[in-house]
Scaffold this motif. Structure first.
Motif, PDB file in Angstrom:
ATOM      1  N   ALA A  66       2.446   0.706 -14.116  1.00 48.09           N
ATOM      2  CA  ALA A  66       2.975  -0.449 -14.244  1.00 48.09           C
ATOM      3  C   ALA A  66       4.044  -0.777 -15.056  1.00 48.09           C
ATOM      4  N   GLN A  67       4.469   0.264 -15.927  1.00 51.46           N
ATOM      5  CA  GLN A  67       5.615  -0.096 -17.038  1.00 51.46           C
ATOM      6  C   GLN A  67       6.464   1.233 -17.033  1.00 51.46           C
ATOM      7  N   ASP A  68       6.144   2.323 -16.155  1.00 52.53           N
ATOM      8  CA  ASP A  68       6.806   3.349 -16.114  1.00 52.53           C
ATOM      9  C   ASP A  68       7.025   4.133 -17.472  1.00 52.53           C
ATOM     10  N   ASP A  69       6.079   3.978 -18.303  1.00 52.77           N
ATOM     11  CA  ASP A  69       6.020   4.432 -19.597  1.00 52.77           C
ATOM     12  C   ASP A  69       4.953   5.270 -19.757  1.00 52.77           C
ATOM     13  N   HIS A  70       4.960   5.877 -20.801  1.00 56.65           N
ATOM     14  CA  HIS A  70       3.895   7.154 -21.014  1.00 56.65           C
ATOM     15  C   HIS A  70       3.259   7.188 -22.517  1.00 56.65           C
ATOM     16  N   ILE A  71       2.065   7.133 -22.466  1.00 55.70           N
ATOM     17  CA  ILE A  71       1.244   7.420 -23.894  1.00 55.70           C
ATOM     18  C   ILE A  71       0.418   8.917 -23.857  1.00 55.70           C
ATOM     19  N   GLY A  72       0.278   9.275 -25.043  1.00 58.20           N
ATOM     20  CA  GLY A  72      -0.264  10.574 -25.363  1.00 58.20           C
ATOM     21  C   GLY A  72      -1.839  10.423 -25.034  1.00 58.20           C
ATOM     22  N   CYS A  73      -2.328  11.649 -24.980  1.00 56.79           N
ATOM     23  CA  CYS A  73      -3.865  11.640 -24.952  1.00 56.79           C
ATOM     24  C   CYS A  73      -4.563  11.286 -26.108  1.00 56.79           C
ATOM     25  N   ARG A  74      -3.983  11.478 -27.307  1.00 54.47           N
ATOM     26  CA  ARG A  74      -4.710  10.976 -28.513  1.00 54.47           C
ATOM     27  C   ARG A  74      -4.926   9.309 -28.339  1.00 54.47           C
TER      28      ARG A  74
ATOM     29  N   TRP B 280       0.914  -1.371   0.302  1.00 58.96           N
ATOM     30  CA  TRP B 280       0.022   0.091   0.172  1.00 58.96           C
ATOM     31  C   TRP B 280       0.881   1.224   0.110  1.00 58.96           C
ATOM     32  N   LEU B 281       2.279   1.104   0.106  1.00 65.41           N
ATOM     33  CA  LEU B 281       3.146   2.401   0.081  1.00 65.41           C
ATOM     34  C   LEU B 281       3.021   3.009  -1.183  1.00 65.41           C
ATOM     35  N   HIS B 282       2.768   2.185  -2.238  1.00 69.24           N
ATOM     36  CA  HIS B 282       2.558   2.475  -3.915  1.00 69.24           C
ATOM     37  C   HIS B 282       1.558   3.522  -3.776  1.00 69.24           C
ATOM     38  N   LEU B 283       0.652   3.941  -2.959  1.00 68.09           N
ATOM     39  CA  LEU B 283      -0.247   4.866  -2.731  1.00 68.09           C
ATOM     40  C   LEU B 283       0.397   6.073  -2.891  1.00 68.09           C
ATOM     41  N   PHE B 284       1.556   6.403  -2.469  1.00 72.00           N
ATOM     42  CA  PHE B 284       2.462   7.594  -2.309  1.00 72.00           C
ATOM     43  C   PHE B 284       2.747   8.101  -3.553  1.00 72.00           C
ATOM     44  N   ARG B 285       2.765   7.219  -4.770  1.00 76.45           N
ATOM     45  CA  ARG B 285       3.117   7.578  -6.077  1.00 76.45           C
ATOM     46  C   ARG B 285       1.966   8.240  -6.686  1.00 76.45           C
ATOM     47  N   VAL B 286       0.597   8.314  -6.118  1.00 80.40           N
ATOM     48  CA  VAL B 286      -0.398   9.013  -6.711  1.00 80.40           C
ATOM     49  C   VAL B 286      -0.334  10.460  -7.141  1.00 80.40           C
ATOM     50  N   PHE B 287       0.508  11.403  -6.219  1.00 85.53           N
ATOM     51  CA  PHE B 287       0.528  12.545  -6.643  1.00 85.53           C
ATOM     52  C   PHE B 287       1.697  12.808  -7.651  1.00 85.53           C
ATOM     53  N   ARG B 288       2.393  12.050  -7.948  1.00 84.03           N
ATOM     54  CA  ARG B 288       3.264  12.096  -9.098  1.00 84.03           C
ATOM     55  C   ARG B 288       2.470  11.808 -10.284  1.00 84.03           C
ATOM     56  N   LEU B 289       1.702  10.786 -10.099  1.00 83.43           N
ATOM     57  CA  LEU B 289       0.843  10.360 -11.220  1.00 83.43           C
ATOM     58  C   LEU B 289      -0.227  11.746 -11.679  1.00 83.43           C
ATOM     59  N   ALA B 290      -0.685  12.041 -10.684  1.00 82.74           N
ATOM     60  CA  ALA B 290      -1.610  13.070 -10.670  1.00 82.74           C
ATOM     61  C   ALA B 290      -1.288  14.775 -11.534  1.00 82.74           C
ATOM     62  N   ILE B 291      -0.090  14.844 -11.237  1.00 80.81           N
ATOM     63  CA  ILE B 291       0.331  16.320 -11.630  1.00 80.81           C
ATOM     64  C   ILE B 291       0.743  16.050 -13.178  1.00 80.81           C
ATOM     65  N   ASP B 292       0.571  14.878 -13.801  1.00 81.65           N
ATOM     66  CA  ASP B 292       0.796  15.068 -15.189  1.00 81.65           C
ATOM     67  C   ASP B 292      -0.019  15.981 -15.972  1.00 81.65           C
ATOM     68  N   PHE B 293       0.332  17.017 -16.706  1.00 79.64           N
ATOM     69  CA  PHE B 293      -0.601  17.750 -17.536  1.00 79.64           C
ATOM     70  C   PHE B 293      -1.519  17.291 -18.449  1.00 79.64           C
ATOM     71  N   GLN B 294      -1.044  16.067 -19.172  1.00 82.24           N
ATOM     72  CA  GLN B 294      -2.029  15.636 -20.073  1.00 82.24           C
ATOM     73  C   GLN B 294      -3.363  15.018 -19.231  1.00 82.24           C
ATOM     74  N   LYS B 295      -3.131  14.324 -17.992  1.00 84.73           N
ATOM     75  CA  LYS B 295      -4.364  14.217 -17.423  1.00 84.73           C
ATOM     76  C   LYS B 295      -5.020  15.071 -16.909  1.00 84.73           C
ATOM     77  N   ILE B 296      -4.343  16.457 -16.252  1.00 87.24           N
ATOM     78  CA  ILE B 296      -5.247  17.628 -15.881  1.00 87.24           C
ATOM     79  C   ILE B 296      -5.909  18.138 -17.011  1.00 87.24           C
ATOM     80  N   LEU B 297      -5.547  17.859 -18.063  1.00 84.77           N
ATOM     81  CA  LEU B 297      -6.060  18.559 -19.625  1.00 84.77           C
ATOM     82  C   LEU B 297      -7.414  17.623 -19.894  1.00 84.77           C
ATOM     83  N   LEU B 298      -7.197  16.539 -19.626  1.00 81.50           N
ATOM     84  CA  LEU B 298      -8.344  15.603 -19.851  1.00 81.50           C
ATOM     85  C   LEU B 298      -9.457  15.594 -18.778  1.00 81.50           C
TER      86      LEU B 298
END
Length: 427
Positions: free
Chosen positions: A167-175, A22-40
């Protein structure tokens, strides 16, 4: 020899995330500050606002519909920020943060983090009101369907990006993320709506019990004797409703991670929540506590940015003239534009809340799946369209350069070419 083994064991780092996943939950902030997610997330909020504006024009809309706000999370960022009138250019504590004690309490409460669920829960609450009119039920159903469709598209895209990153420490675009959610729109929409079909069945049974009450004389006695059955049907509906409300975000995540259909997304979440209910509650509590601190930090950061922008401009423009840009009693074009920038700050904050909500749901799903069936945290479905297209064509051989040669199927033109070649050889 034994001393060397003990020393090596002591020198190795303790795998805290393996012992406490459950310590992986503290990665959520880093995931959430992604500009593409905020834009979506902002795009989803704008589409919801547009839909509510159009729904208020429908014939069955209530006479006094609720106020439609673009960013309906919480308007916390103030622009212009509050400042001391006696000391025009001082950095007061309230002007620095823009957050009074009451605002801090609101941000540190679970209500802010759970506000994205209100798009789903508010219409459902209206559907279960006793004595609701048919127009109110139709209006609530329209809002519910619109919210489910919008978050199936944009929420599904956010969870898809978060799943690949986690899961893979990779990134895909909004499209690519939107393409993924649009192709699976039926699964994403049907997953949270299927439980309502089951609830409708038990509701009809309760309705039939109520119809016995219309029998003259003995109707009341019959209904009184059948209250036990009504309680039993209501118990089943309660379980379905609670799991649906709590598991709706996880259903979206299931389809984004597994590329499954709506029934699989529904059945997995029902299995996880019934089988790991206490672990789920622990994950929810940790997420709410950690998320409240993250949202408070984001609000303070945006409010500080608002204050410093106003503070710097007021030195060049003058405090009185800068304040005149925000006089709402006499609105001008400059006032409208200036207040619009304040709305943008609130949209950014609301987009971060939405992004945090869906990112946290993604991580919680991975942890629940790991606890229930032992699936590794790095397992996620990855669509390889190019590989699929390559698999459709047979490989004829390997060239000297090491690249495969893809041979076309033999057609009519190829057959005629072979005949001409054979004729030339015979001649």
């Amino acid at each position: 020899m034994k001393m060397n083994q003990k020393t090596s064991l002591l020198s190795e780092p303790i795998p805290y995330k393996i012992l406490f996943p459950w310590l992986h939950l503290f990665r959520v902030f880093r995931l959430a500050i992604d500009f593409q997610k905020i834009l979506l997330a902002i795009a989803g909020l704008l589409m919801l606002s547009l839909g509510n504006y159009l729904f208020n024009k429908l014939p069955f809309a209530p006479e006094a519909p609720p106020t439609t706000r673009i960013a309906s999370i919480q308007h916390t960022i103030q622009f212009p920020p509050p400042s001391s009138s006696s000391v025009p250019h001082s950095l007061s504590v309230e002007g620095l943060t823009g957050l009074s004690a009451s605002h801090s309490g609101e941000l540190l409460s679970p209500a802010t983090l759970l506000e994205p669920m209100s798009f789903f829960t508010r219409p459902v609450q209206t559907l279960f009101e006793t004595g609701a009119s048919w127009s109110a039920l139709a209006y609530a159903t329209t809002q519910l369907l619109w919210a489910v469709i919008i978050w199936a598209i944009f929420g599904g895209a956010i969870t898809r990006i978060a799943a690949i990153q986690f899961a893979q420490d990779d990134h895909i675009g909004c499209r690519a993320a939107l393409g993924f959610s649009l192709k699976r729109i039926l699964s994403l929409v049907s997953a949270p709506l299927l439980p309502f079909a089951g609830m409708g069945f038990f509701w009809v049974l309760c309705l039939l019990i109520g119809l016995f009450g219309n029998i003259p004389g003995a109707g009341g006695v019959i209904v009184s004797l059948l209250w036990g059955l009504a309680f039993l049907f209501a118990f089943v509906m309660t379980l379905i409703l609670l799991v649906t409300l709590a598991g709706w975000p996880l259903m979206m995540t299931t389809i984004s991670v597994e590329d499954s259909d709506g029934f699989d997304g529904l059945s997995r979440i029902f299995s996880y929540l019934f089988g790991r209910i206490w672990y789920f509650l622990w994950l929810a509590v940790v997420t709410l506590c950690y998320g409240a601190l993250c949202l408070f930090f984001a609000a303070v950061l945006l409010q500080l940015m608002s204050y410093l922008a106003y503070w710097g401009v007021s030195w060049g423009m003058g405090s009185a003239q800068a304040q005149n840009l925000f006089q709402q009693d006499q609105p001008t074009l400059a006032t409208t534009i200036s207040l619009g920038w304040g709305s943008i700050l609130n949209l950014l904050f609301s987009g971060f809340v939405i992004s945090f909500f869906w990112s946290a749901s993604t991580v919680i799903y991975f942890l629940l799946r790991k606890c229930d069936d032992g699936t590794p945290l790095d397992h996620v479905y990855v669509a390889d369209e190019e590989q699929e297209e390559a698999n459709e064509l047979p490989l004829a051989g390997v060239a000297k350069s090491g690249e495969p040669i893809i041979e076309r199927p033999v057609g009519a033109d190829d057959a005629s070419t072979d005949e001409e070649t054979q004729t030339e050889e015979n001649s």
